[in-house]
Design a protein around this motif. Structure first.
Motif, short mmCIF file in Angstrom:
data_model
loop_
_atom_site.label_atom_id
_atom_site.label_comp_id
_atom_site.label_asym_id
_atom_site.label_seq_id
_atom_site.Cartn_x
_atom_site.Cartn_y
_atom_site.Cartn_z
N ARG A 25 0.83 -1.19 0.00
CA ARG A 25 0.00 0.00 0.00
C ARG A 25 0.87 1.24 0.00
O ARG A 25 1.98 1.26 0.49
CB ARG A 25 -0.90 0.02 1.23
N ALA A 26 0.35 2.31 -0.56
CA ALA A 26 1.07 3.58 -0.53
C ALA A 26 1.26 4.01 0.92
O ALA A 26 0.38 3.84 1.75
CB ALA A 26 0.30 4.64 -1.30
N ASP A 27 2.46 4.54 1.20
CA ASP A 27 2.79 4.93 2.57
C ASP A 27 2.04 6.19 2.93
O ASP A 27 2.12 7.20 2.25
CB ASP A 27 4.30 5.16 2.63
N SER A 28 1.30 6.15 4.04
CA SER A 28 0.55 7.32 4.48
C SER A 28 1.26 8.05 5.61
O SER A 28 0.68 8.89 6.26
CB SER A 28 -0.86 6.90 4.94
N SER A 29 2.54 7.70 5.87
CA SER A 29 3.29 8.40 6.89
C SER A 29 3.67 9.79 6.39
O SER A 29 3.55 10.11 5.20
CB SER A 29 4.57 7.62 7.23
N ILE A 30 4.17 10.64 7.30
CA ILE A 30 4.63 11.96 6.90
C ILE A 30 5.69 11.85 5.82
O ILE A 30 5.64 12.53 4.79
CB ILE A 30 5.18 12.72 8.13
N GLY A 31 6.68 10.97 6.03
CA GLY A 31 7.75 10.81 5.05
C GLY A 31 7.24 10.33 3.72
O GLY A 31 7.63 10.84 2.66
N ARG B 12 11.22 13.79 15.52
CA ARG B 12 10.26 13.37 14.52
C ARG B 12 10.76 13.67 13.12
O ARG B 12 11.58 14.55 12.91
CB ARG B 12 8.91 14.06 14.76
N PHE B 13 10.23 12.93 12.16
CA PHE B 13 10.66 13.07 10.78
C PHE B 13 10.42 14.49 10.28
O PHE B 13 11.30 15.10 9.66
CB PHE B 13 9.91 12.06 9.90
N GLY B 14 9.22 15.01 10.53
CA GLY B 14 8.90 16.34 10.05
C GLY B 14 9.82 17.39 10.65
O GLY B 14 10.25 18.32 9.96
N GLU B 15 10.14 17.26 11.94
CA GLU B 15 11.03 18.21 12.58
C GLU B 15 12.42 18.14 11.97
O GLU B 15 13.07 19.17 11.74
CB GLU B 15 11.09 17.93 14.08
N ALA B 16 12.90 16.93 11.70
CA ALA B 16 14.22 16.77 11.10
C ALA B 16 14.25 17.39 9.71
O ALA B 16 15.22 18.07 9.34
CB ALA B 16 14.59 15.28 11.03
N ALA B 17 13.21 17.18 8.93
CA ALA B 17 13.16 17.74 7.58
C ALA B 17 13.14 19.26 7.62
O ALA B 17 13.76 19.93 6.78
CB ALA B 17 11.93 17.20 6.85
N GLN B 18 12.44 19.82 8.62
CA GLN B 18 12.42 21.27 8.76
C GLN B 18 13.78 21.81 9.17
O GLN B 18 14.23 22.84 8.67
CB GLN B 18 11.36 21.68 9.78
N ARG B 19 14.47 21.12 10.07
CA ARG B 19 15.79 21.57 10.51
C ARG B 19 16.78 21.59 9.35
O ARG B 19 17.67 22.43 9.30
CB ARG B 19 16.32 20.66 11.62
#
Length: 290
Positions: free
Chosen positions: A16-22, A49-56
């Motif tokens: 299935r397509a990944d529905s996570s933030i990443g 968290r993934f989103g926080e890391a991507a923002q940093r």
């Protein structure tokens, strides 16, 4: 706002397509697979968290996070400039604004007072330029965001606009179906919204009032109700003819739209009286200001 990444950033092949933030950030093109690996390394090293890391790392913004969170919870909306829809679709572009909160309040009232026992509703006003069409479009969006299988019908066969609002292609629509020149495939899904479809007006006919008064319109309305949870009809203004009366009679109910400092109370009263004679119920009225 961020969300914990609990599954791999890249969707497993064949699954299935990944529905996570990443997964959603990858799918939407906000980050590349190479950058996803950088984010995962920082996430693991810092325990964030993934989103926080991507923002940093400067790869995404808070707006990007909000948008993928909305997709996780089946509440899709758009960022300005990312689509070709009309910028007047505030329900699509500014879903957390005070203006859209008012739209949601209208939606709640309609769900309680009308759609608990009906499926169709006409949206109508007095004069061209009163904002009926864009109000109907935004109302359709907020109903679809609720998860209701929503159909917006552009029943203004004189000066239609919904095809432009949602940037749909194809020349056939309601008028062609009523004339027996098209089938149900003229209904088009709006890709950005999971539960929204549009039946455009179609070819401009020389006899709009007669088309809308035919018995075939009633049969079509029943079929549309069988296939959708909510059917909203964008009706032409009362000032151009009796089209809106025929549409309201088929829908069974009508929501009146008045423009602040433009629409006269006497005109609203006269329209309400005509609607009552047509057998349609006036469900309520809203005032728009722009």
């Amino acid at each position: 706002m961020n969300s914990v990444l609990s599954t791999p950033a890249v969707p497993p092949s064949g699954g299935r397509a990944d529905s996570s933030i990443g997964g959603l950030l990858l799918e939407s093109g906000k980050i590349s697979p190479e950058n996803a690996e950088r984010v995962l390394r920082m996430q693991k090293e810092l325990g964030i968290r993934f989103g926080e890391a991507a923002q940093r790392l400067g790869l995404i913004t808070e707006a990007d996070i909000q948008q993928v969170l909305a997709r996780q919870f089946d509440y899709p909306y758009l960022q300005k400039g990312e689509s070709s829809y009309s910028p007047l679709l505030v329900a699509a572009y500014e879903p957390f604004s005070a203006q859209v909160e008012t739209l949601r309040a209208v939606r709640s009232q309609l769900m309680l007072r009308w759609f608990a026992s009906h499926k169709s509703l006409a949206i109508a006003g007095i004069n061209a330029g009163d904002g009926v069409s864009i109000f109907a479009a935004n109302l359709a969006v907020v109903f679809s965001q609720l998860g209701e299988n929503t159909l917006l019908v552009d029943a203004n066969l004189r000066t239609p606009s919904q095809h432009s609002t949602f940037n749909v292609t194809g020349r056939q629509g309601l008028s062609d179906a009523l004339a027996g020149r098209a089938g149900p495939d003229v209904i088009q899904r709006i890709p950005a919204f999971l539960s929204l479809s549009l039946l455009a007006a179609g070819t401009l006919p020389p006899n709009p009032q007669e088309l809308l008064s035919r018995s075939g319109f009633q049969a079509m309305s029943q079929n549309l109700e069988a296939q959708h949870d909510i059917v909203l009809y964008d009706a032409p203004p009362f000032s151009v003819g009796a089209d809106a009366l025929a549409i309201a009679a088929r829908a069974g109910g009508v929501l009146l739209v008045a423009r602040k400092n433009h629409t006269l109370v006497a005109d609203i009263d006269a329209m309400t009286e005509q609607l009552s004679h047509s057998g349609a119920k006036v469900v309520g009225a809203v005032m728009v200001d722009f």
